[in-house]
Design a protein around this motif. Structure first.
Motif, PDB file in Angstrom:
ATOM      1  N   PRO A  21      58.610  85.934  63.307  1.00 61.61           N
ATOM      2  CA  PRO A  21      58.315  84.481  63.239  1.00 61.61           C
ATOM      3  C   PRO A  21      57.872  84.021  61.859  1.00 61.61           C
ATOM      4  N   GLY A  22      57.338  84.933  61.046  1.00 61.07           N
ATOM      5  CA  GLY A  22      56.896  84.550  59.706  1.00 61.07           C
ATOM      6  C   GLY A  22      58.023  84.077  58.806  1.00 61.07           C
ATOM      7  N   LYS A  23      59.257  84.427  59.155  1.00 62.08           N
ATOM      8  CA  LYS A  23      60.404  84.002  58.360  1.00 62.08           C
ATOM      9  C   LYS A  23      60.687  82.507  58.516  1.00 62.08           C
ATOM     10  N   PHE A  24      60.082  81.881  59.517  1.00 65.62           N
ATOM     11  CA  PHE A  24      60.379  80.482  59.804  1.00 65.62           C
ATOM     12  C   PHE A  24      59.256  79.535  59.391  1.00 65.62           C
ATOM     13  N   THR A  25      58.222  80.048  58.728  1.00 69.14           N
ATOM     14  CA  THR A  25      57.168  79.162  58.238  1.00 69.14           C
ATOM     15  C   THR A  25      57.693  78.345  57.048  1.00 69.14           C
ATOM     16  N   LYS A  26      57.108  77.169  56.851  1.00 66.76           N
ATOM     17  CA  LYS A  26      57.543  76.280  55.773  1.00 66.76           C
ATOM     18  C   LYS A  26      56.363  75.913  54.882  1.00 66.76           C
ATOM     19  N   HIS A  27      56.651  75.819  53.587  1.00 64.31           N
ATOM     20  CA  HIS A  27      55.689  75.371  52.581  1.00 64.31           C
ATOM     21  C   HIS A  27      54.492  76.308  52.435  1.00 64.31           C
ATOM     22  N   PHE A  28      54.630  77.546  52.929  1.00 66.79           N
ATOM     23  CA  PHE A  28      53.598  78.565  52.758  1.00 66.79           C
ATOM     24  C   PHE A  28      54.081  79.590  51.749  1.00 66.79           C
ATOM     25  N   GLU A  29      53.193  80.028  50.870  1.00 67.26           N
ATOM     26  CA  GLU A  29      53.482  81.182  50.033  1.00 67.26           C
ATOM     27  C   GLU A  29      53.160  82.446  50.835  1.00 67.26           C
ATOM     28  N   GLU A  30      53.550  83.588  50.304  1.00 72.26           N
ATOM     29  CA  GLU A  30      53.325  84.859  51.009  1.00 72.26           C
ATOM     30  C   GLU A  30      51.846  85.066  51.332  1.00 72.26           C
ATOM     31  N   GLU A  31      50.976  84.750  50.386  1.00 73.64           N
ATOM     32  CA  GLU A  31      49.542  84.948  50.603  1.00 73.64           C
ATOM     33  C   GLU A  31      49.007  84.055  51.720  1.00 73.64           C
ATOM     34  N   ASN A  32      49.551  82.840  51.846  1.00 77.18           N
ATOM     35  CA  ASN A  32      49.126  81.944  52.929  1.00 77.18           C
ATOM     36  C   ASN A  32      49.521  82.505  54.295  1.00 77.18           C
ATOM     37  N   THR A  33      50.770  82.956  54.385  1.00 80.48           N
ATOM     38  CA  THR A  33      51.260  83.481  55.660  1.00 80.48           C
ATOM     39  C   THR A  33      50.466  84.697  56.098  1.00 80.48           C
ATOM     40  N   TRP A  34      50.327  85.684  55.209  1.00 78.56           N
ATOM     41  CA  TRP A  34      49.677  86.931  55.601  1.00 78.56           C
ATOM     42  C   TRP A  34      48.166  86.790  55.675  1.00 78.56           C
ATOM     43  N   GLY A  35      47.586  85.925  54.856  1.00 80.57           N
ATOM     44  CA  GLY A  35      46.157  85.678  54.963  1.00 80.57           C
ATOM     45  C   GLY A  35      45.800  85.076  56.316  1.00 80.57           C
ATOM     46  N   LEU A  36      46.571  84.058  56.758  1.00 79.94           N
ATOM     47  CA  LEU A  36      46.329  83.438  58.052  1.00 79.94           C
ATOM     48  C   LEU A  36      46.640  84.417  59.184  1.00 79.94           C
ATOM     49  N   PHE A  37      47.674  85.236  59.001  1.00 79.26           N
ATOM     50  CA  PHE A  37      48.017  86.234  60.017  1.00 79.26           C
ATOM     51  C   PHE A  37      46.860  87.201  60.251  1.00 79.26           C
ATOM     52  N   PHE A  38      46.300  87.755  59.184  1.00 82.21           N
ATOM     53  CA  PHE A  38      45.223  88.721  59.357  1.00 82.21           C
ATOM     54  C   PHE A  38      43.965  88.078  59.919  1.00 82.21           C
ATOM     55  N   GLY A 236      38.605  89.690  52.973  1.00 80.41           N
ATOM     56  CA  GLY A 236      38.134  89.680  51.589  1.00 80.41           C
ATOM     57  C   GLY A 236      39.273  89.799  50.595  1.00 80.41           C
ATOM     58  N   TYR A 237      40.226  90.673  50.897  1.00 73.59           N
ATOM     59  CA  TYR A 237      41.357  90.889  49.989  1.00 73.59           C
ATOM     60  C   TYR A 237      42.211  89.627  49.864  1.00 73.59           C
ATOM     61  N   PHE A 238      42.584  89.044  51.006  1.00 72.66           N
ATOM     62  CA  PHE A 238      43.459  87.875  50.948  1.00 72.66           C
ATOM     63  C   PHE A 238      42.720  86.645  50.453  1.00 72.66           C
ATOM     64  N   GLY A 239      41.412  86.554  50.725  1.00 67.91           N
ATOM     65  CA  GLY A 239      40.637  85.459  50.142  1.00 67.91           C
ATOM     66  C   GLY A 239      40.669  85.517  48.627  1.00 67.91           C
ATOM     67  N   TRP A 240      40.552  86.727  48.087  1.00 70.88           N
ATOM     68  CA  TRP A 240      40.629  86.916  46.636  1.00 70.88           C
ATOM     69  C   TRP A 240      42.024  86.590  46.109  1.00 70.88           C
ATOM     70  N   GLN A 241      43.066  87.042  46.817  1.00 65.77           N
ATOM     71  CA  GLN A 241      44.437  86.790  46.385  1.00 65.77           C
ATOM     72  C   GLN A 241      44.763  85.294  46.404  1.00 65.77           C
ATOM     73  N   ILE A 242      44.373  84.613  47.472  1.00 67.32           N
ATOM     74  CA  ILE A 242      44.663  83.177  47.585  1.00 67.32           C
ATOM     75  C   ILE A 242      43.930  82.395  46.504  1.00 67.32           C
ATOM     76  N   THR A 243      42.703  82.804  46.201  1.00 64.67           N
ATOM     77  CA  THR A 243      41.935  82.128  45.155  1.00 64.67           C
ATOM     78  C   THR A 243      42.520  82.404  43.776  1.00 64.67           C
ATOM     79  N   ALA A 244      42.831  83.677  43.515  1.00 62.53           N
ATOM     80  CA  ALA A 244      43.348  84.067  42.200  1.00 62.53           C
ATOM     81  C   ALA A 244      44.689  83.402  41.900  1.00 62.53           C
ATOM     82  N   LYS A 245      45.514  83.248  42.921  1.00 63.75           N
ATOM     83  CA  LYS A 245      46.838  82.665  42.728  1.00 63.75           C
ATOM     84  C   LYS A 245      46.883  81.171  43.069  1.00 63.75           C
ATOM     85  N   LYS A 246      45.731  80.604  43.366  1.00 66.01           N
ATOM     86  CA  LYS A 246      45.611  79.162  43.638  1.00 66.01           C
ATOM     87  C   LYS A 246      46.540  78.713  44.762  1.00 66.01           C
TER      88      LYS A 246
END
Length: 370
Positions: A21-38, A236-246
């Protein structure tokens, strides 16, 4: 026996397809999809399931024996979280095919043999070991599966051999040796899932049943601790990634509601896969030894077939495709060998009956989730 294997296959199927189902998300970057997933699969889904199904959750976790086991479970679960994060790093260096094969291969090797080793430690080398013919089949099945995974890894290397050298976002060349090392270390740390079940299975089993729940819900209680603890590392990891990559701004999109729903389906299937495995492993003696390998092998097989269906291998060299087919064939044969080992174990002989007592079965059934 057949029912347990069916549950293992179902769990592996769900784990192999959960990311679709992650292949059908829109306007999300990879970090958004996997951060919300976890966040959903480690926190939202386990809490909802536990609140709806488990009676007396507060009483269970206030039990003194459970309280004593919690620190070790939490540490082991956090190591599992680190292992999963390292897996992502390995894929960054060496690609999905090789990274997936090495990581899962390490997990299968250690996780399948761990219940046998634990039983031999508790009951002695002779009394705790499976019957010799069954043990040979188990080892043979695991060896064939690992050979198949190595073929898959070889296929990944051949497919990427002609590709130009890649660089990461910082302009640094990706390292094959570093990726292989990270994948293996990550696989070893990921067996912290098994360790957490070993440490908490006994105390939680007594507390869950005492609160009026059926035996199979012990896995749900243990998974609540494992997922919440491992989720701290991932959050913690994805919070850092999402912040670092804005990437925070990408959550503000008209597609957020549908994206949330799609990712919730991912999270539910990811969690349900572990539940299906745990239930299947509880249905027969030494179930975790056989079911664990079947579960993970099915996951790899589904991922491979999905790659073929989506034409990821269309442009791959013929040698790479041959290696991929050999790998898939070996995994299917290996699963058949493991199933035959459990058939041998199910025969009512005196020698097999003395392999493991009822209490040890309960303990071992809780050691190999993940």
């Amino acid at each position: 026996m057949i029912e347990g294997i069916i549950w293992a296959l179902l769990g592996g199927l769900m784990l192999g397809l959960y990311a679709l189902p992650g292949k059908f998300t829109k306007h999300f970057e990879e970090e958004n999809t996997w951060g919300l997933f976890f966040m959903q699969t480690m926190f939202l889904v386990p809490i909802l399931v536990s609140a709806l199904l488990i009676q007396g959750v507060g009483d269970i976790f206030s039990d003194p024996a459970v309280q004593a086991a919690l620190p070790g479970m939490i540490i082991a679960s956090m190591l599992w979280g680190v292992g999963v994060m390292l897996w992502g790093k390995a894929i960054h260096h060496i690609g999905l095919s090789l990274g997936f094969s090495l990581f899962i291969g390490t997990v299968i090797l250690v996780g399948t043999l761990m219940p046998i080793i634990i039983n031999m430690i508790e009951n002695g080398l002779v009394a705790g070991a499976p019957e010799s013919g069954q043990f040979v089949l188990i080892l043979s099945g695991v060896a064939i599966i690992l050979l198949g995974i190595l073929f898959n890894g070889r296929a990944g290397i051949l497919r990427e051999a002609d590709a130009p050298a890649e660089e990461d976002s910082k302009g640094e060349a990706k390292s094959m040796k570093a990726g292989i090392t990270i994948a293996i270390v990550g696989g070893l740390l990921a067996t912290g899932f098994n360790v957490a079940f070993t440490l908490g299975g006994g105390p939680l089993s007594n507390a869950v049943v005492a609160a009026g729940n059926p035996d199979w819900m012990v896995s749900l209680a243990v998974m609540l601790v494992v997922f919440l603890s491992g989720g701290v590392i991932m959050a913690g990891y994805f919070g850092w990634q999402i912040t670092a990559k804005k990437r925070w701004k990408h959550f503000s999109t008209p597609s957020f509601a549908i994206n949330f729903a799609l990712i919730f389906v991912m999270a539910f299937f990811h969690y349900a896969a572990s539940v299906a495995y745990g239930y299947g492993a509880s249905l027969f003696a030494l179930g975790p030894v056989v079911v664990y390998a079947i579960f993970n092998t099915t996951c790899v097989g589904v991922a491979v077939v999905s790659g073929l269906i989506t034409k990821e291998w269309t442009e791959a060299p013929s040698q790479a495709r041959k290696a991929l087919y050999l790998g898939l064939g070996c995994m299917i044969v290996g699963v058949g060998v493991l199933a035959s080992s459990q058939y041998l174990a199910s025969q009512p002989t005196a020698e097999v009956a003395t392999v493991i007592n009822a209490e040890t079965i309960k303990r071992i059934n809780l050691t190999s989730q993940g």
